[in-house]
Design a protein around this motif. Sequence first.
Motif, PDB file in Angstrom:
ATOM      1  N   PRO A 129      15.539  -1.132   7.557  1.00 43.15           N
ATOM      2  CA  PRO A 129      16.382  -0.289   6.701  1.00 43.15           C
ATOM      3  C   PRO A 129      16.777   1.031   7.382  1.00 43.15           C
ATOM      4  O   PRO A 129      17.889   1.510   7.205  1.00 43.15           O
ATOM      5  N   GLN A 130      15.848   1.592   8.172  1.00 41.76           N
ATOM      6  CA  GLN A 130      16.151   2.879   8.803  1.00 41.76           C
ATOM      7  C   GLN A 130      16.962   2.726  10.094  1.00 41.76           C
ATOM      8  O   GLN A 130      17.430   3.699  10.648  1.00 41.76           O
TER       9      GLN A 130
ATOM     10  N   PRO B  53       2.066   4.840   1.279  1.00 38.05           N
ATOM     11  CA  PRO B  53       2.094   5.360   2.662  1.00 38.05           C
ATOM     12  C   PRO B  53       0.826   6.105   3.092  1.00 38.05           C
ATOM     13  O   PRO B  53       0.377   5.956   4.224  1.00 38.05           O
TER      14      PRO B  53
ATOM     15  N   MET C  76       0.844  -1.197   0.000  1.00 40.49           N
ATOM     16  CA  MET C  76       0.000   0.000   0.000  1.00 40.49           C
ATOM     17  C   MET C  76       0.877   1.243   0.000  1.00 40.49           C
ATOM     18  O   MET C  76       1.942   1.268   0.594  1.00 40.49           O
TER      19      MET C  76
ATOM     20  N   HIS D 152       7.002   0.292  -1.941  1.00 38.33           N
ATOM     21  CA  HIS D 152       6.406   1.437  -1.263  1.00 38.33           C
ATOM     22  C   HIS D 152       7.239   1.852  -0.063  1.00 38.33           C
ATOM     23  O   HIS D 152       6.949   2.838   0.586  1.00 38.33           O
ATOM     24  N   ASP D 153       8.232   1.047   0.254  1.00 39.38           N
ATOM     25  CA  ASP D 153       9.029   1.293   1.444  1.00 39.38           C
ATOM     26  C   ASP D 153      10.160   2.257   1.110  1.00 39.38           C
ATOM     27  O   ASP D 153      11.206   1.869   0.600  1.00 39.38           O
ATOM     28  N   HIS D 154       9.928   3.530   1.407  1.00 40.60           N
ATOM     29  CA  HIS D 154      10.917   4.545   1.028  1.00 40.60           C
ATOM     30  C   HIS D 154      12.248   4.334   1.741  1.00 40.60           C
ATOM     31  O   HIS D 154      13.305   4.558   1.172  1.00 40.60           O
ATOM     32  N   ALA D 155      12.184   3.884   2.994  1.00 45.31           N
ATOM     33  CA  ALA D 155      13.421   3.644   3.743  1.00 45.31           C
ATOM     34  C   ALA D 155      14.269   2.592   3.028  1.00 45.31           C
ATOM     35  O   ALA D 155      15.486   2.730   2.901  1.00 45.31           O
ATOM     36  N   LEU D 156      13.598   1.543   2.537  1.00 41.76           N
ATOM     37  CA  LEU D 156      14.312   0.469   1.834  1.00 41.76           C
ATOM     38  C   LEU D 156      14.899   0.969   0.519  1.00 41.76           C
ATOM     39  O   LEU D 156      16.067   0.741   0.208  1.00 41.76           O
TER      40      LEU D 156
ATOM     41  N   LYS E 288      17.833   3.076   0.913  1.00 34.99           N
ATOM     42  CA  LYS E 288      18.987   2.334   1.405  1.00 34.99           C
ATOM     43  C   LYS E 288      19.717   1.587   0.280  1.00 34.99           C
ATOM     44  O   LYS E 288      20.935   1.527   0.265  1.00 34.99           O
TER      45      LYS E 288
END
Lengths: 307, 198
Positions: free
Chosen positions: A252-253, A178, A176, B182-186, B189
């Motif tokens: 990842p963060q 964000p 989905m 959709h995972d911007h952090a990923l 990275k």
Amino acid sequence: MPLLEVNKLSISFVQYVKGSVQQRITVVDELDFAINEGEIVAVVGASGSGKSLLAHAIMGILPKNVETTGSILYGGELLDEKLLRRHRGREIALVPQSISFLDPLMRVGKQLHTRADGEVQDKERDSLFERFQLGKHVARLFPFQLSGGMARKVLVSTAALGRTRLIIADEPTPGMHPDDVAEALGRFKQLAEGGCAVLFITHDIEAALRIADKVAVFYAGEAIELAAADDFKGQGERLRHPYTKALWRALPQNGFEPITGTQPARSSDVQGCLFAARCSSYAEDCKTKRPESREVRGGMVRCLHAT
Amino acid sequence: MPLEGSQLGWRYADGPWLFNDFSIALNPGEVVGLVGPSGSGKTSLGRLLSGYMKPITGKVILSGDELHKGSCHPVQMIFQHPERAVNPRWRLSKTVTEGWSPDEALLEALGIQKHWLQRYPNELSGGELQRCCIARALGPETKFLIADEMTTMLDAITQAQIWHTMLDIVHTRQIGLLVISHDHALVNKICGRTVNFA
């Protein structure tokens, strides 16, 4: 009294290995779990640790080659097939993990409408579709016509205010956007404020922390930690179990550093702690003694050495 | 030689254009992120690039050639829902080896345990299935990979493990990798650059 109480639930698959020789694989071993009304409990943990199986066991939709022991209580009553028939799809709603749970030959709008739904619920669903920017035409589509993200949004719309008391959301947010995740989370929060218990199974720890009161961490078919959402901070100093810490630091963060290895496939193959082989604070007694759950700093942990 | 989508256009039946006149290029060894709202056509773009569908307008060019001949397609796609990308009536051993036979080292690097291969798809978790799909896609003729929300159903540790393995492989073999997520952090990275799809 908790709304839902799972006591010593074990789930095993019975498989044919060769000819008529059967083999039994225990995938969930003596799991204890509870959730109260108005509470949001996030369930995170390793893929294949039995999170979805817990959801399916509660809903009574495990495959036929499965044996379960232990008990599931709903409102103090044993949640058996008879009680399930009464509540499933009405008081107890499942947001399934995959679109393959939808009937491929039925338009999605029709599938979302249950017998218990009146005008109020239908209206509410229309406004939910609007908030998800799904458009009126989507209700007329068949499941195969939905994109991955759209399908999630449709699945999240299965629970409805005023009817549902327990929602089991099995990975409702992956794929989905964000903004839509925020919308879905807001929806669960709203349902919880209306007295609904929300069991939120997810890999998106960050999303879970935004709405959950408590976080249960699963590993190899066991709940190894129950922590307050606030404990997930910084480098994870306040977390109790070494696995939870490793999970937090692999985001990842938060460093993106994985630990090596995989969880044991069969808990019966391991005598001591299930995480011992991968643990950074491993000690000799971990190999022989299976840790019992105990209370540490207001949370629960299954680790001999957690402080 | 790069994989190029040139002035691509796609729509379903008489619906609105999902995208039109969209161009994208992916170089060998490059890791590119593709982000955008759900339903905007990211997966459809992936299917065009990997040859599952023919574009309505524009063309997909690989090594200067428009048409692919031969048995294994050099552009492989890893799908968002692994349970829908495998034959439910096949044991995993058959699925994993349908294009090539992955060696032990790769299976181990992906954390695939031997006994999973004896099971049917409904006896494995989404994450376990996805690892099998990744092994299946990494055949020797694979030059480009489209990873469509490849690890969204995995826990953070497994996700990090798989991406570390994947990045090692694409780096060594100079495979071009398109990461739809959709995972911007990923994406921030692991990707060298990001394409915004809207």
